[in-house]
Design an enzyme around this catalytic site. Sequence first.
Site, short mmCIF file in Angstrom:
data_model
loop_
_atom_site.label_atom_id
_atom_site.label_comp_id
_atom_site.label_asym_id
_atom_site.label_seq_id
_atom_site.Cartn_x
_atom_site.Cartn_y
_atom_site.Cartn_z
N GLU A 27 0.82 -1.22 0.00
CA GLU A 27 0.00 0.00 0.00
C GLU A 27 0.86 1.27 0.00
O GLU A 27 0.51 2.26 -0.64
CB GLU A 27 -0.96 -0.01 1.19
CG GLU A 27 -1.99 -1.14 1.17
CD GLU A 27 -2.91 -1.13 -0.05
OE1 GLU A 27 -3.03 -0.08 -0.71
OE2 GLU A 27 -3.48 -2.19 -0.35
N HIS A 49 1.72 2.08 -3.43
CA HIS A 49 0.68 2.89 -4.12
C HIS A 49 0.80 4.35 -3.73
O HIS A 49 0.67 5.25 -4.57
CB HIS A 49 -0.72 2.40 -3.73
CG HIS A 49 -1.15 1.12 -4.33
ND1 HIS A 49 -1.00 0.82 -5.67
CD2 HIS A 49 -1.80 0.05 -3.79
CE1 HIS A 49 -1.53 -0.38 -5.91
NE2 HIS A 49 -2.02 -0.87 -4.79
ZN ZN Z 1 -3.01 -2.60 -4.32
#
Ligand code: ZN
Length: 312
Positions: free
Chosen positions: A213, A216
């Site tokens: 994450e 991202h």
């Molecule tokens: Zn993802």
Amino acid sequence: MTQSDPSAVSRCATAAVHQRLLATAPGYAQARDRSENAAWEVRRAAAAVRPGVTRIPVVVHVVSATAEQDISAEQVRSQIDSLTADYRARNADVGQVPEPFAPLVGDARIEFELASTDPDGNPTEGITRTSTTVAAFADDDAVKAAATGGADPWPTDRYLNLWVCPLVEGLFGYAQMPGGPAATDGVVIAYIAFGTLGTATPPFHLGRVATHEVGHWLNLLHIWGDDGDGCNGTDFVDDTPNQAGFNLGTPTFPVITCDNGPNGDMFMNYLDFTDDVAMFMFTAGQAARMQACLDTDRPGIGTTVPDEVPTQ
Ligand code: ZN
Ligand code: CA
């Protein structure tokens, strides 16, 4: 495995949040275009600007409805440590990268540390604790505001905000890509998938949900290109193989899709959906893309220090 597998569709909700922001957040689409163009410029020039290693201060907001969810500081620290290991390619399992992919392993030159100074300039352990009546949060950003049962962020232009909380069944985390609203910038992780001890539960017990994450948050896209099982999607990174959909579990090398043999999918990449024990690398191209993000989207995040050769 395929995108239509209902058990995995909501595992990471970053793409869903991205679609929601495209529809609702003024300026987000334009900001995403700027990010993509800047990443392309850096890729073309093969030169990000920041030297050395960037140390990113992290505030962890523990939002709990039960005593078990109020995880220990030790568990929080285990997540920070595993993030740094993964982003420096110093994770203990990096040697498991299959030989054909080994030359592609990238050191992202990013380290993480719990914030030592709060927004008012006072000393802090970098952890906030909030009791909530919300039994399980969804991907709607409610956990990111006190008014909706969560915790307000620290200034998102200076800190990486990580929220740890109960999430609805099947959802383990989500991030906001660069360019979204400041008030909701950051990363949310389920308390059962955070850190490497305490409530961290297999198959997500090595801190890799956060590694994924935070990737991202630093502008990485899913390695399969978010095109369902198609072969036309891209993550805009040159050294990750084109692959069809995501992989789950602990695949056996090689997994061939989209005529990408003989080496096949890079399912051991952090931006796939494999189990924590089965993912252990970023590529150099992903590292360059994250550095481009620091240069352009997140200039106020982190301090740079010389890269020290680790003592053997
Ligand atoms: Zn993802
Ligand atoms: Ca694809």
